[in-house]
Structures are given as structure tokens and as C-alpha cells.
Write an enzyme that holds these catalytic residues in place. Structure first.
Site, PDB file in Angstrom:
ATOM      1  N   TYR A 179      24.868   2.873 -26.079  1.00 40.25           N
ATOM      2  CA  TYR A 179      24.432   3.343 -27.392  1.00 40.25           C
ATOM      3  C   TYR A 179      25.408   2.953 -28.500  1.00 40.25           C
ATOM      4  O   TYR A 179      26.523   2.519 -28.246  1.00 40.25           O
ATOM      5  CB  TYR A 179      24.099   4.832 -27.420  1.00 40.25           C
ATOM      6  CG  TYR A 179      25.135   5.861 -27.017  1.00 40.25           C
ATOM      7  CD1 TYR A 179      26.477   5.723 -27.284  1.00 40.25           C
ATOM      8  CD2 TYR A 179      24.717   7.038 -26.398  1.00 40.25           C
ATOM      9  CE1 TYR A 179      27.389   6.718 -26.959  1.00 40.25           C
ATOM     10  CE2 TYR A 179      25.608   8.043 -26.059  1.00 40.25           C
ATOM     11  CZ  TYR A 179      26.946   7.876 -26.354  1.00 40.25           C
ATOM     12  OH  TYR A 179      27.834   8.866 -26.017  1.00 40.25           O
ATOM     13  N   GLU A 180      24.923   3.074 -29.735  1.00 36.15           N
ATOM     14  CA  GLU A 180      25.622   2.608 -30.943  1.00 36.15           C
ATOM     15  C   GLU A 180      25.918   1.111 -30.898  1.00 36.15           C
ATOM     16  O   GLU A 180      26.935   0.647 -31.418  1.00 36.15           O
ATOM     17  CB  GLU A 180      26.921   3.403 -31.172  1.00 36.15           C
ATOM     18  CG  GLU A 180      26.731   4.889 -31.282  1.00 36.15           C
ATOM     19  CD  GLU A 180      25.697   5.277 -32.315  1.00 36.15           C
ATOM     20  OE1 GLU A 180      25.461   4.500 -33.255  1.00 36.15           O
ATOM     21  OE2 GLU A 180      25.101   6.360 -32.157  1.00 36.15           O
ATOM     22  N   GLY A 181      25.024   0.350 -30.302  1.00 32.85           N
ATOM     23  CA  GLY A 181      25.210  -1.092 -30.161  1.00 32.85           C
ATOM     24  C   GLY A 181      25.868  -1.382 -28.828  1.00 32.85           C
ATOM     25  O   GLY A 181      27.001  -0.977 -28.576  1.00 32.85           O
TER      26      GLY A 181
END
Length: 569
Positions: free
Chosen positions: A427-429
Site C-alpha cells: 500500500y501507498e505505492g
């Protein structure tokens, strides 16, 4: 063994390795005196040890659940969150004009590290709120800031980010959620979002969603995305949560880990929202929140690694299996177990120091307005995020190994760290996207920031030639090899860069980690446990940069020489 926040470790790194003193010397952050910093670290440590750490196992064993449309949270989470909010820990770096403390991001980064080690599932809630505070502070109207920021900063309301849809993951431009203007300046937001962390909670007065959506006349792709603020309950004339908005939790995901953190599928059915920022400029506003969260996610990995290491070390000290070179004590005396534990500790220090270096650069950019500091923070962010989470996974995996068969037994809790931390690399890239960002956008300056960082690495190596001549040479040589590889990257097309991006980032983490270990050893005076740990990192872990850089420079031809059919054969 119960988690214990490594307060003294943070104090040493901030004082002697990443130079928080330079931040405090600015007018902007002059109130973050040593006394204030010490009190914050001590207070956060007590919160983590006494309140949050006891919630780690209950959250795993008694997951959040959806009951008649209400998200019921794990036992003790309401009380734990209230302790976070009432202690002001959500607001540590939030703007003072809206009720925050206005302290350096470096301090909130240290606190987030400790809270993640104590109970990652619960820590995710304030982390997302901190990111939303950052986004609204930079992009929202005065009216939105005046109403929402005090509530978010006080911890009365929480924040989420809503990007992902079933057909739009990393390709955010493929999203279909739409926003139609109403007559009163608001928008009717309609669509479905998935993977929404802490999409709702039974202990939260209100939940504020930041939602990416398209206006009716929006162009295709990311150029046509706008950002909207959509509260769960619409504020009344006094700013209190009023009637329910047309947004609801459809379901909660069943996950590998982070069971205490509800991950929701959200449905927006003509929900009332307000635009944040300019039309079709939503990605810029959302990236403010995401960049804040990326550093936070990096230290989530480090925090979990710390907790996994502490438990593994305690187990190794108690578990007895035959004689060791140190006698008949615990398995910590066996060379291979000692190799794992020393490597875990060395990795944690390096990843933590890289993250705090990134935070210091961000604070210096905020305090001075100098572009060089801002560019440095931007360069270090993908490294801090990707490497912190990689270290979290590797150390948690080693923690299971140290436990042997008992690591595979859920009752010990060792496996929970591995399950919980795994998603931080996604998550978050994803970490692959972080690496592509490093070789793409972050090298768009022709390598200016990279060259400055490598010069600093070599300056540290020069300073260490007297006390650590052998280690200094190894660090200098690694920096030169990384310089050559960076020059190679700058001459290649993006496909070749992307093919080697992940090992390239790994090499950067190894070299920067070695520099920071060397700096710690020098600060210690040239002998002692930090010098011994630096030797472990530089002798045993830094050499990996050689193979990483070979892979980084391999190009993409061999990957595409395999057809899709070949891959499936």
C-alpha cells in the site's frame, strides 16, 4: 516478551546521526528543544508500552467486523485510540493555528515508528488522519480548513483516502467514480472504492473521506481527476456531526494480517462532497497526503521489525538447545542464531536512520524554504518507504526462523508480525513503484541530489579512515560503484531503468545504511557496541550492493526475450 519502545535509540540517532539539532536551530522549529524532544519521546514510549502494546494480540484474535452496517472494532481499540487522541499524538506536527503542536515531522516519524511496533493495526488510524491534515492544510479552502482541521487534529474525527477501485489500482487514471455539481456548490459523489483502511469505526464521532472522482466534463486519465471531501455525517450549523451522508461500508476484507484494522469496501451513492483544490488537479492534492503517508509507512516496517526483533532476542535468550561457545545458555550463543540477530539489529538501525534522515530533510525544507532540502527529502522518500518495509518483512521472517518450530505456532505471536507487515510493501505505492519513481522522477534533475548524497557518504568515509580504515575503504568503494550505476541509469531508456529499479534502490539503501552506521560508530568514539554493529552491517550486508548493482545494470532485453508463452511453459 512485551514490546518496549526504543526511546534511547531514537535519542541517539536524533542527537548524533541525523542532526535534529539543525532543525531546532531554525526559527520555524526552535521550540523543539532537547527538553521538549526528550519529553515527547518518553511520553510516546510510555503510551506504546503501557496502552498500545497490550492491544497487539487482541486485535489479531478478535478482528474488526461489520454488524448491521456498523464497524465493530477490536477489544480495547476505542480506549487505545482515545489515549492517542487525548495525548495529542495525532497533532504532533499539525499546524498550530488549528490546534496542532507544530513540531518537526522528524518527531512524529519517531513516534509513528514506536506506535507501529506496539500495535500497527491501531496506528494506521492516526497515520491516515495525519496525512489528511497535511493535504487539507495545503489544498483545502479556508472554510474547509476552519471546520475540519480542528476536529481531525483533536482526534475527534478521523481521515481516510479513497483511491482504489476494482479496475483502478496503481493505474489511478482508470477510476470511474464521478462527481456531479449540485446547485449549492457541493457535489454528488457516486462510485465504489476498495481497500479503504479504517473506512469506519464505532468509536469515531465522524469519519472524513478524501475521494478521487471525475467531473462530468473531465478529460481521460489522471489529468481528469478531482479530489473531494466526503464526511460520513454532514456537519450541522454548529459544526457537529449531523445527518448521515449517502456513504456506507459495504463489506470488510478478510486479510492475511492487520485483522484489527478494518479494510472496507465503500459505496458512495450521490454522497455530498466538497472539492479540495482545483478541478482536475486532484492527484496533486492527493499526492500531498500520499507522500506524507509513504514516510509513515516506511517506519511502520521499521517499527514492526523492532518488535519482531525484541521478541526473537528474548526467545533466543531463554531457549536452550545444546552447548554453545558461550556455555549452556540460550540459543543466542549459537553462531548462526547470533548471525540472524545481529543482522536484524543492524538492518533496523540502518532503515530507521534513513527514514529519520528523510524526515530531517523535509523539516529543513519547511523551515528554510530551500529547494535543495525539499529535493533531498523527495529523493529519500521512496528509499525510506521501500527499504523500511523490506526490512520489516525480512526481520519478521528472521524472527520466525529464530523461534524455530514455535515461530510457526500462532500462540507465540511471532507469525503475526510477518503477516501484519507484509502489506506495507504494497500500500501507498508498491515497492516496485517506489523504485521506478527513484530511477524516473527522482533522477530527472540529472542526478544532482544523488551526487550530493554520494559526496556526503564519501566525506563520512574519509572522516572514518583513522578509526576504521578497513570499513572506510569498503564504504568509499561502494559509493563509487553506486555513482557509476547512477551514471549508467541516466544514459538509459526508461524500460531499462525500470527493469533494474528495485535492485538499484536496494543498493542505495545499503550504501546509505553503511554511511549512517559509520557515523554512529564515530559518534560513539570509535569503539563500543555501535562500532561492532557497524562492522556487522558493512562486512556482512553492504557487500550485497555488488550483486544488486549488477542486476540494476542488466537492462530489460533478457526479460522481454521471454515471450508470454515462454513464461507459461
Amino acid at each position: 516478551m512485551a514490546y518496549r519502545a526504543p526511546v534511547a535509540e531514537f535519542q541517539f540517532i536524533l542527537d548524533h546521526v541525523v542532526r535534529l539539532g539543525d532543525v531546532v536551530a531554525t526559527d520555524r522549529f526552535s521550540e523543539a528543544t532537547p527538553d521538549v524532544t526528550g519529553a515527547i519521546l518518553d511520553g510516546a514510549g510510555r503510551l506504546c508500552d503501557e496502552v498500545l502494546a497490550p492491544l497487539q494480540r487482541p486485535g489479531d484474535l478478535h478482528p474488526a467486523r461489520l454488524e448491521n452496517g456498523v464497524v465493530r472494532t477490536s477489544p480495547g481499540y476505542a480506549e487505545g485510540y482515545r489515549a492517542i487522541a487525548e495525548g495529542g499524538w495525532v497533532a504532533l506536527s499539525a499546524p498550530a493555528e488549528h490546534g496542532g503542536m507544530g513540531l518537526p515531522t522528524t518527531l512524529s516519524t519517531a513516534v509513528n515508528d514506536m506506535m507501529s511496533g506496539a500495535c500497527l493495526s491501531l496506528q494506521l488510524n492516526p497515520l491516515l488522519t495525519q496525512g489528511q491534515i497535511e493535504a487539507l492544510s495545503h489544498h483545502a479552502s479556508d472554510e474547509i480548513r476552519a471546520l475540519y482541521l480542528p476536529k481531525l487534529i483533536a482526534g475527534d474525527w478521523s481521515g481516510t483516502m479513497n483511491l482504489t477501485e476494482p479496475q483502478a489500482g496503481s493505474d489511478v487514471g482508470a477510476l470511474k467514480t464521478r462527481a456531479v455539481p449540485n446547485d449549492d456548490g457541493t457535489y454528488a459523489v457516486t462510485g465504489q472504492k476498495i481497500y479503504i483502511t479504517w473506512g469506519d469505526a464505532d468509536f469515531m464521532e465522524n469519519v472524513v473521506h478524501l475521494v478521487l472522482a471525475r467531473l462530468p466534463d473531465a478529460p481521460a486519465g489522471t489529468r481528469g481527476i478531482s479530489l473531494f471531501l466526503v464526511p460520513r455525517n454532514l456537519p450541522d450549523a454548529e459544526g457537529r456531526p449531523g445527518v448521515a451522508n449517502r456513504v456506507k461500508v459495504v463489506s470488510l476484507e478478510h486479510k492475511l494480517g492487520l485483522h484489527g484494522s478494518p479494510t472496507a469496501v465503500m459505496d458512495f451513492d450521490g454522497a455530498t462532497g466538497w472539492m479540495v483544490g482545483e478541478p482536475n488537479k486532484g492527484m496533486a492534492a492527493m499526492f500531498t497526503m500520499m507522500n506524507n503517508a509513504r514516510l509513515g509507512v516506511g517506519v511502520q516496517g521499521v517499527g514492526v521489525a523492532e518488535a519482531a526483533f525484541q521478541q526473537a532476542l528474548a526467545y533466543a535468550a531463554e531457549r536452550r538447545q545444546g552447548p554453545t561457545p558461550l556455555g549452556d545458555g540460550g540459543i543466542v550463543g549459537h553462531a548462526d542464531v547470533r548471525r540472524m540477530l545481529a543482522g536484524m539489529k543492524a538492518e533496523i538501525f540502518a532503515a530507521r536512520a534513513i527514514a529519520l534522515s528523510c524526515a530531517v530533510a523535509a523539516d529543513m525544507g519547511t523551515a528554510t524554504g530551500e529547494a535543495d532540502w525539499t529535493a533531498r527529502a523527495a529523493f529519500l522518500t521512496p528509499i525510506a518507504k521501500a527499504w523500511g518495509t523490506e526490512v520489516g518483512m525480512e526481520v519478521a521472517q528472521q524472527g520466525v526462523q529464530v523461534h524455530g518450530g514455535m515461530g510457526f505456532i500462532e500462540e507465540t505471536g511471532a507469525a503475526q508480525y510477518l503477516r501484519d507487515v507484509r502489506v506495507t510493501a504494497i500500500y501507498e505505492g508498491t515497492n516496485g513503484i517506489q523504485a521506478m519513481d527513484l530511477v524516473g522522477r527522482k533522477l530527472a534533475d540529472g542526478g544532482d541530489v544523488a551526487w550530493r548524497l554520494l559526496e556526503e557518504v564519501e566525506q563520512t568515509a574519509e572522516a572514518a579512515r583513522g578509526a576504521f580504515p578497513d570499513l572506510a575503504v569498503e564504504v568509499w568503494t561502494a559509493a563509487e560503484a553506486l555513482r557509476d550505476a547512477t551514471e549508467w541509469m541516466l544514459t538509459r531508456e526508461m524500460t531499462d531503468r525500470f527493469a533494474g529499479a528495485v535492485p538499484f534502490l536496494r543498493a542505495w539503501a545499503r550504501v546509505l545504511g553503511a554511511q549512517l552506521h559509520l557515523a554512529a560508530a564515530l559518534a560513539e568514539g570509535g569503539s563500543g557496541p555501535r562500532s561492532a554493529l557497524a562492522r556487522v552491517f558493512i562486512r556482512r550486508l553492504l557487500p550485497e550492493h555488488v550483486s544488486a548493482l549488477a542486476a540494476a545494470r542488466a537492462g530489460a532485453d533478457d526479460l522481454y526475450a521471454l515471450s508470454d508463452a515462454d513464461l507459461g511453459a
